[in-house]
Design an enzyme around this catalytic site. Sequence first.
Site, PDB file in Angstrom:
ATOM      1  N   PRO A  31     -16.596  -4.635   3.582  1.00  0.00           N
ATOM      2  CA  PRO A  31     -17.536  -4.820   3.743  1.00  0.00           C
ATOM      3  C   PRO A  31     -18.173  -3.539   3.474  1.00  0.00           C
ATOM      4  CG  PRO A  31     -16.399  -3.868   5.796  1.00  0.00           C
ATOM      5  CD  PRO A  31     -15.433  -3.753   4.576  1.00  0.00           C
ATOM      6  N   TYR A  52       0.732  -1.046  -0.511  1.00  0.00           N
ATOM      7  CA  TYR A  52       0.004  -0.180   0.043  1.00  0.00           C
ATOM      8  C   TYR A  52       0.923   1.112   0.377  1.00  0.00           C
ATOM      9  CZ  TYR A  52      -3.773  -3.086   1.121  1.00  0.00           C
ATOM     10  OH  TYR A  52      -4.424  -4.361   1.803  1.00  0.00           O
ATOM     11  N   PHE A  70     -19.839   1.664  -1.304  1.00  0.00           N
ATOM     12  CA  PHE A  70     -20.988   2.040  -2.534  1.00  0.00           C
ATOM     13  C   PHE A  70     -22.481   1.623  -1.688  1.00  0.00           C
ATOM     14  CE2 PHE A  70     -25.424   0.076  -4.554  1.00  0.00           C
ATOM     15  CZ  PHE A  70     -25.330   0.849  -5.706  1.00  0.00           C
TER      16      PHE A  70
END
Length: 332
Positions: free
Chosen positions: A219, A58, A224
């Site tokens: 999750p 990352y 969204f």
Amino acid sequence: MERRTIGAGALAVGAVGLGCMPMSWAYSSSRQRGEESLRTVHRALDLGTTLLDTADMYGPFTNELLMGRVLKERRPDAFVSTKVGLLVGEQHIVANGRPGYVKRACDASLRRLQTDVIDLYQLHRADPEIPVEETWGAMAELVQAGKVRALGLCAVGARGGRRSGARLHDATIRQLQRVQQVFPVSAVQAELSVWSPEALETLLPWCEARGVGFLAAMPLGNGFLTGTLTPGQGFEPDDVRARHPRFTAEMMAANQPIVVGLRRIAARHGEGVTPAQVAIAWVLAQGRHVVPVPGAKRERWAAENARAEALRLTSEDLAEVAELPRARGSWD
């Protein structure tokens, strides 16, 4: 916050974790601010969110460096999970599972994280050129050396199975069966959400039957399921959602009934309850060995996610979630 255990070693963590990736990687870079991210991590720890999930890729590396600034002050408050096995180039990502590399990568992660032990060291992806048993054996040696407390595996084949009709996690289970013969698996990390429930079919039962913890990635469905995204809003070119088959304007509009359903359930639980909290509570309801790890880079979202632990969905709520329409992607 309620505590849950990961693996047979009974590693205790807060029931809701913190996915640190969005602070440095994969989402809109223009909205990544280091100082704000630091405040977010501190706030999460204050609320009992102990599991901090990062990876050396990352950034690359910058996310671990960011976590190190927090851990330097608050190591006893945190459960540190990082990953190894992927190298980031300018235009590509490749796997590296060579034992020597794994050991060097662990030492580098320890330096960046400013800690002398990693609580959970996860294999991000197996190297197709190296038997996974060799990679896992090197990771096991890190446990024996006292540099790592427990080992985990990230699921493979995240999306291809949806098109082929194959069971999504068959490859991951085959890998788990192989590495389990070398050294115990304490945790598996895989996508699990209201709009991606595939892990419920085989992977989650496999973990439950063996006392293996399950870290539920994404999750909130890449944001969204929070209900804060607008169909057609567009994403920055470096945002993974710009190329995601469920985030075209057409598919975001088609999947709105899922958010509407979550919002309806939230309303039944009182003012201030959000669709995101219902989505996290649904993941928590899938088993005592399940720990959702929602990503967040703002204090507000980290606090909202942590409060989802107190939300108890009823059997009516769970039945309503089960009846929500299947999520659609651009290949549907």
